[in-house]
Design an enzyme around this catalytic site. Structure first.
Site, PDB file in Angstrom:
ATOM      1  N   GLY A 135       0.732  -1.028   0.084  1.00  0.00           N
ATOM      2  CA  GLY A 135       0.031   0.184   0.148  1.00  0.00           C
ATOM      3  C   GLY A 135       0.738   1.107   0.061  1.00  0.00           C
ATOM      4  N   SER A 161       5.680  -5.431  -1.259  1.00  0.00           N
ATOM      5  CA  SER A 161       5.629  -4.056  -1.740  1.00  0.00           C
ATOM      6  C   SER A 161       6.222  -3.081  -0.688  1.00  0.00           C
ATOM      7  CB  SER A 161       4.300  -3.883  -2.163  1.00  0.00           C
ATOM      8  OG  SER A 161       4.373  -2.536  -3.013  1.00  0.00           O
ATOM      9  N   ALA A 162       5.229  -1.942  -0.055  1.00  0.00           N
ATOM     10  CA  ALA A 162       5.599  -1.389   1.068  1.00  0.00           C
ATOM     11  C   ALA A 162       5.991  -2.072   2.297  1.00  0.00           C
ATOM     12  CB  ALA A 162       4.117  -0.395   1.608  1.00  0.00           C
ATOM     13  N   HIS A 216       8.388  -3.342  -7.537  1.00  0.00           N
ATOM     14  CA  HIS A 216       7.623  -2.921  -8.886  1.00  0.00           C
ATOM     15  C   HIS A 216       8.610  -2.491  -9.710  1.00  0.00           C
ATOM     16  CE1 HIS A 216       3.917  -3.453  -6.699  1.00  0.00           C
ATOM     17  NE2 HIS A 216       4.446  -2.809  -5.749  1.00  0.00           N
ATOM     18  N   GLU A 226       8.410  -7.036 -10.581  1.00  0.00           N
ATOM     19  CA  GLU A 226       7.098  -7.977 -10.151  1.00  0.00           C
ATOM     20  C   GLU A 226       7.220  -9.429 -10.505  1.00  0.00           C
ATOM     21  OE1 GLU A 226       3.744  -5.973 -11.546  1.00  0.00           O
ATOM     22  OE2 GLU A 226       3.854  -4.290 -10.354  1.00  0.00           O
TER      23      GLU A 226
END
Length: 249
Positions: free
Chosen positions: A93, A125-126, A162, A197
């Site tokens: 997020g 991700s985050a 990403h 990714e």
């Protein structure tokens, strides 16, 4: 290698979804193998605004893997909850929002201690970015302001998830992800792993291994970028000293 570093078990995922796949489908086998017999997972949903909906989605997905989930937004004593589970999962997020929540809940030291004691940590991700020294390689907008950019520091390198390679045919005039990473290295020394990714970093026994279905591009201050493909041990590229032949001319 210190005893604390050798006990750390960390799984850093570039993205929780891949094109054409469902949530965590592309990393389910890796997560199952990584968790082993661990079944109780605490979830950090703080990177998204609707934490309840996020926790419900992750709970349903992990239940399909045979795991139970406790969401930290749902408990009165988050630090105590960390002591009662087998593993930690920090979801993706907005990185600024996630890190601010870790400060607000006074969780950074507790998570560090748990991971140094051998508790598995999964970040996506985050959640992968905050496992590094700082959030300085995020692409997110600073929608909230954490007290500091300093993150968990579970690993000594930065993650840029990403990761997209520059498109030579693009007419877009904005900075590429590589250009932004190089700007970071003009001011900072920490290595940066541009993780595409599908790529996953697994940290165990003091070593970092690139796994998954996609490669990574590793950036070091004063050195040429290095292209790597799974399965690959990245210790050489993330070490304090690198071979002179990799230096830029």
């Amino acid at each position: 290698m210190s005893e604390a570093n050798s006990q750390k078990r960390i799984l850093l995922i570039s993205s929780s979804t891949l094109y054409g796949c469902g949530y965590l489908d592309h990393v389910e086998a890796e997560i199952r193998d990584f968790l082993g017999s661990a079944r109780q997972v605490v979830f950090l949903p703080h990177a998204l605004y609707d934490r309840q909906a996020y926790a419900t989605r992750v709970r349903d997905r992990l239940q399909a893997m045979g795991c139970t989930l406790i969401s930290l937004h749902d408990v009165s004593n988050p630090r105590r909850a960390l002591e009662q589970v087998d593993a930690i999962f920090a979801g993706g997020g907005n990185t600024f929002r996630l890190l601010k929540a870790l400060y607000d809940c006074d969780l950074l030291t507790a998570i560090r201690r748990a991971v140094e004691g051998g508790m598995p940590y999964i970040g996506s991700s985050a959640g992968s970015i905050v496992a590094g020294p700082s959030l300085k390689t995020t692409k997110d907008m600073p929608i909230v302001q954490p007290p500091s950019f300093d993150a968990l520091g579970l690993v000594d390198f930065q993650i840029s998830p990403h990761y997209l390679d520059p498109n030579p045919h693009s007419t877009h005039m904005g900075e590429t992800q590589e250009e932004r990473i190089l700007q970071f290295l003009e001011e900072n020394d920490a290595p940066v792993v541009g993780l595409r990714e599908g790529g996953v970093l697994r940290v165990e026994n003091g070593s970092v291994t690139l796994k998954g279905s996609a490669g990574a591009r590793i950036f070091r201050r004063g050195y040429s970028a290095v292209e790597t493909m799974p399965v690959a041990n990245l210790d050489e590229y993330l070490a304090t000293e690198m071979a002179p032949l990799r230096q830029r001319a």
